[in-house]
Design a protein around this motif. Structure first.
Motif, PDB file in Angstrom:
ATOM      1  N   PHE A  75       0.829  -1.195   0.000  1.00 58.87           N
ATOM      2  CA  PHE A  75       0.000   0.000   0.000  1.00 58.87           C
ATOM      3  C   PHE A  75       0.869   1.252   0.000  1.00 58.87           C
ATOM      4  N   LYS A  76       0.633   2.131  -0.993  1.00 58.98           N
ATOM      5  CA  LYS A  76       1.496   3.298  -1.122  1.00 58.98           C
ATOM      6  C   LYS A  76       0.790   4.607  -0.757  1.00 58.98           C
ATOM      7  N   GLY A  77      -0.473   4.502  -0.377  1.00 57.46           N
ATOM      8  CA  GLY A  77      -1.230   5.715  -0.088  1.00 57.46           C
ATOM      9  C   GLY A  77      -1.008   6.227   1.324  1.00 57.46           C
ATOM     10  N   ARG A  78      -1.964   7.051   1.790  1.00 54.03           N
ATOM     11  CA  ARG A  78      -1.867   7.580   3.148  1.00 54.03           C
ATOM     12  C   ARG A  78      -2.898   6.905   4.038  1.00 54.03           C
ATOM     13  N   TYR A  79      -2.779   7.181   5.342  1.00 58.58           N
ATOM     14  CA  TYR A  79      -3.665   6.521   6.312  1.00 58.58           C
ATOM     15  C   TYR A  79      -4.497   7.529   7.088  1.00 58.58           C
ATOM     16  N   HIS A  80      -5.562   6.991   7.699  1.00 59.52           N
ATOM     17  CA  HIS A  80      -6.222   7.725   8.765  1.00 59.52           C
ATOM     18  C   HIS A  80      -6.575   6.741   9.876  1.00 59.52           C
ATOM     19  N   VAL A  81      -6.213   7.078  11.108  1.00 53.26           N
ATOM     20  CA  VAL A  81      -6.440   6.161  12.231  1.00 53.26           C
ATOM     21  C   VAL A  81      -7.614   6.680  13.065  1.00 53.26           C
ATOM     22  N   LEU A  82      -8.622   5.836  13.235  1.00 50.41           N
ATOM     23  CA  LEU A  82      -9.817   6.259  13.982  1.00 50.41           C
ATOM     24  C   LEU A  82      -9.582   6.280  15.489  1.00 50.41           C
ATOM     25  N   GLN A  83      -8.577   5.539  15.935  1.00 55.34           N
ATOM     26  CA  GLN A  83      -8.305   5.401  17.380  1.00 55.34           C
ATOM     27  C   GLN A  83      -9.468   4.741  18.109  1.00 55.34           C
ATOM     28  N   GLY A  84     -10.014   3.677  17.497  1.00 53.17           N
ATOM     29  CA  GLY A  84     -11.069   2.916  18.169  1.00 53.17           C
ATOM     30  C   GLY A  84     -12.193   2.564  17.220  1.00 53.17           C
ATOM     31  N   LEU A  85     -13.222   1.913  17.787  1.00 54.26           N
ATOM     32  CA  LEU A  85     -14.407   1.531  17.024  1.00 54.26           C
ATOM     33  C   LEU A  85     -15.635   1.904  17.838  1.00 54.26           C
ATOM     34  N   ILE A  86     -16.742   2.132  17.138  1.00 55.06           N
ATOM     35  CA  ILE A  86     -17.981   2.465  17.848  1.00 55.06           C
ATOM     36  C   ILE A  86     -18.395   1.299  18.741  1.00 55.06           C
ATOM     37  N   SER A  87     -18.614   1.553  20.008  1.00 58.13           N
ATOM     38  CA  SER A  87     -19.075   0.511  20.927  1.00 58.13           C
ATOM     39  C   SER A  87     -19.776   1.170  22.112  1.00 58.13           C
ATOM     40  N   PRO A  88     -21.105   1.282  22.053  1.00 55.43           N
ATOM     41  CA  PRO A  88     -21.845   1.957  23.129  1.00 55.43           C
ATOM     42  C   PRO A  88     -21.550   1.359  24.508  1.00 55.43           C
ATOM     43  N   LEU A  89     -21.344   0.032  24.574  1.00 52.92           N
ATOM     44  CA  LEU A  89     -21.095  -0.605  25.871  1.00 52.92           C
ATOM     45  C   LEU A  89     -19.799  -0.116  26.499  1.00 52.92           C
ATOM     46  N   ASP A  90     -18.843   0.329  25.648  1.00 51.81           N
ATOM     47  CA  ASP A  90     -17.585   0.858  26.173  1.00 51.81           C
ATOM     48  C   ASP A  90     -17.606   2.376  26.205  1.00 51.81           C
ATOM     49  N   GLY A  91     -18.780   2.951  25.961  1.00 54.85           N
ATOM     50  CA  GLY A  91     -18.900   4.408  25.988  1.00 54.85           C
ATOM     51  C   GLY A  91     -18.255   5.094  24.797  1.00 54.85           C
ATOM     52  N   ILE A  92     -18.101   4.359  23.692  1.00 53.93           N
ATOM     53  CA  ILE A  92     -17.475   4.965  22.513  1.00 53.93           C
ATOM     54  C   ILE A  92     -18.515   5.163  21.417  1.00 53.93           C
ATOM     55  N   GLY A  93     -18.816   6.409  21.128  1.00 53.05           N
ATOM     56  CA  GLY A  93     -19.695   6.751  20.017  1.00 53.05           C
ATOM     57  C   GLY A  93     -18.868   7.392  18.927  1.00 53.05           C
ATOM     58  N   PRO A  94     -19.479   7.802  17.820  1.00 50.34           N
ATOM     59  CA  PRO A  94     -18.732   8.415  16.718  1.00 50.34           C
ATOM     60  C   PRO A  94     -17.930   9.647  17.180  1.00 50.34           C
ATOM     61  N   GLU A  95     -18.450  10.379  18.195  1.00 47.19           N
ATOM     62  CA  GLU A  95     -17.761  11.605  18.638  1.00 47.19           C
ATOM     63  C   GLU A  95     -16.423  11.284  19.298  1.00 47.19           C
TER      64      GLU A  95
END
Lengths: 199, 375
Positions: free
Chosen positions: A100-120
């Motif tokens: 892969f020669k392109g660039r990246y973006h790291v979300l730093q997690g995944l959506i998981s309401p049970l872990d208190g992680i929403g899109p924000e």
């Protein structure tokens, strides 16, 4: 009292690390005590240095001591493809392939309401900011096919489709060297869905 | 199929146990709390890769020990097969079939099968819908076909969605979970419905025989949402229904439709047995379901499963006991736990192997049983 205070504290701190239970913590602590002072000093300072110098890249949210990070400031990377992953370790895995020669973006997690992680809580605002760069023609979603990964992929696909950039996701199916006979149903269904023309 | 050898190491209350079985009728005799049921549990685990009673493996390991081992040798039409399981504290497990490590529990399924009938099962008729769903899920989890890879993700998605409902999320935030919920719900319903369609006529037949033709048992799956037409469309129709209910679900803080809200209706002579069945009728119904389960597993696995009867004979009256023992074909290896031998007919006990179970030990029991019916 089993351990004298400084040793007990070391074991306790080590135990807070992921994957380290009481037994491993004890083994690590004893190992550290047996080492030369220089090694222990260097270990301690490397912990502090990493913590104080490593930051999130303001563009791709990957870990780096530089801002923008090495990958974002590398002129040789293809600016037209952006690969979205969940964690910095996914960047390492993809980089190891050298494909892969392109660039990246790291979300730093995944959506998981049970872990208190929403899109924000994810680095989605930063992703949208990256996408203002009109050089980007394709966004590849390289996110694990877990429940939370699927939810995040669905969320992103709904968010990014209107932008009009080509949106793809990596293929899922049989691992290399495996056997159809031993693949489970879901993997086979995915492999069939993701079939492609023989060229 | 037949279990020839069972070996336990630090499993439940057994420090070490080796049992050899020669025939097809095995009786574990002993007082309560000696470990009789633990033996049936160990056998049931060999078919499922997990306990039918516990969701965590830690309870299977003997107090203060790091791991439990179950080793076994089965005789099947195609030859012998050994299954060895190791459970470690903290949830790690290893599975070996014929000496080779298997990656997943699903790699174990379909090799051997068991029908487990415990006295607790009788409560399913009047119990909550969950107890009747558990009956269906238990059978499907034992069969190859990846049912656990549908059910467990579904439960996880449901938990995530319910959390959003409790947090009073915007209806739009539910979308990514509803899409996934719908996909799994449709596949789960397909498996459940086809199983219930298979078991229903068999259960009716057994019930007819047990009640001497006096009662008619209808077994029907009742999904909590509309399932019409082609199964290929179920997923999208479920998605529509779950979307419509978002406001309602937000108000109640939980998901109101889906496989977790289904029920297995047991209808006796046109009326729901849940509200009126007598003790005797409840027993006949569950007995019919279990015998039908035996038929379905025989059909799907291609060989008769083992029958594990945990303290149920005492729960049945003489007439139903005899019906049960009569319906067990010669080819079915049966394991029975009991506190006294008087539960058995003289004919059945002939040729049975009896093990006296006492505090984690099993002693082959020899004696004259011909008079046991009277004694």
């Amino acid at each position: 009292m089993l351990y004298s205070k400084p040793l007990a504290r070391l074991i306790e701190e080590l135990q807070r690390l992921p994957g380290i239970g009481p037994k491993s913590a004890q083994r690590l602590a004893f190992h550290i005590l047996k080492q030369e002072d220089a090694f222990v000093k260097s270990l301690a300072s490397s912990l502090l240095d990493a913590k104080s110098q490593i930051r999130l890249c303001s563009r791709c949210a990957n870990l780096s001591a530089q801002d923008p990070c090495e990958l974002c400031s590398d002129e040789k990377r293809d600016p037209s493809v952006l690969c979205v992953v969940a964690e910095p370790r996914d960047v390492i895995a993809l980089e190891r392939t050298g494909e892969f020669k392109g660039r990246y973006h790291v979300l730093q997690g995944l959506i998981s309401p049970l872990d208190g992680i929403g899109p924000e809580q994810l680095k989605i605002k930063e992703l949208l900011l990256q996408l203002q760069d009109s050089a980007i023609k394709e966004v590849i979603l390289a996110i694990n096919p877990t429940i939370e990964g699927e939810a995040t992929t669905l969320y992103l696909s709904r968010l990014l489709k209107p932008i009009g950039v080509l949106l793809t996701r990596i293929a899922f199916g049989l691992p290399i060297g495996s056997d159809l006979e031993f693949a489970d149903e879901l993997t086979l269904i995915r492999a069939l869905e993701g079939r492609r023309e023989v060229r | 199929m037949r279990l020839k050898r069972l070996e336990l190491l630090d499993f439940r209350n057994y420090p070490r146990l080796e049992l050899e079985f020669e025939g097809k009728r095995e009786i574990f005799l002993g007082d309560n709390a000696q470990g009789k049921s633990n033996l049936l549990e160990a056998i049931a685990i060999l078919a499922r890769g997990r306990s039918p009673f516990l969701s965590r493996d830690d309870g299977l390991i003997r107090w203060d020990r790091p791991q439990a081992i179950i080793r076994s040798l089965f005789e099947k039409e195609e030859g012998e097969i050994s299954i060895d399981l190791l459970f470690q504290k903290g949830g790690k497990r290893s599975i070996k079939v014929n000496g080779f490590y298997q990656k997943r529990v699903s790699d174990l399924l379909g090799r051997v099968s068991t029908v487990l009938f415990t006295c607790g099962d009788i409560g399913m008729v009047k119990g909550p819908p969950a107890s009747r769903r558990a009956f269906v899920d238990e059978v499907l989890l034992q069969l190859p076909g990846g049912y656990s890879r549908l059910l467990h993700p579904y439960e996880k998605i449901l938990a995530q969605r319910n959390q959003l409902l409790r947090l009073q999320a915007a209806p739009g935030e539910l979308e990514v979970w509803d899409i996934q919920l719908a996909k799994y719900a449709a596949s789960i319903e397909e498996k459940r419905l086809s199983f219930v369609r298979e078991i229903a006529p068999l259960a009716r037949k057994h019930h007819f025989l047990i009640t001497d033709g006096k009662e008619d048992l209808e077994v029907r799956w009742e999904p909590s949402f509309g399932l019409e037409g082609d199964p290929l469309l179920w997923s999208s129709s479920f998605l529509e229904q779950v979307r419509e209910r978002r406001e309602k679900d937000l108000a109640r803080g939980s998901t109101s439709i889906g496989p977790h809200r289904d029920d297995l209706r047991l209808i006796l002579d046109g009326k729901d047995s849940h509200s009126f069945a007598s003790q005797g009728q409840q027993r006949s119904i569950v007995l019919s379901l279990k015998l039908a389960e035996l038929d379905v597993l025989t059909e799907r696995i291609g060989e008769a499963p083992l029958l594990l009867l945990d303290d149920v004979l005492a729960e049945l009256d003489i007439k139903r006991q005899n019906k049960l023992l009569e319906s067990i074909g010669e080819e079915i290896q049966t394991f029975v736990t009991t506190t006294h031998l008087s539960d058995f007919t003289a004919g059945w006990i002939q040729g049975a192997e009896i093990f006296a179970i006492e505090q984690g030990k099993a002693i082959p029991f020899r004696g004259n049983f011909s008079a046991s019916r009277e004694g």
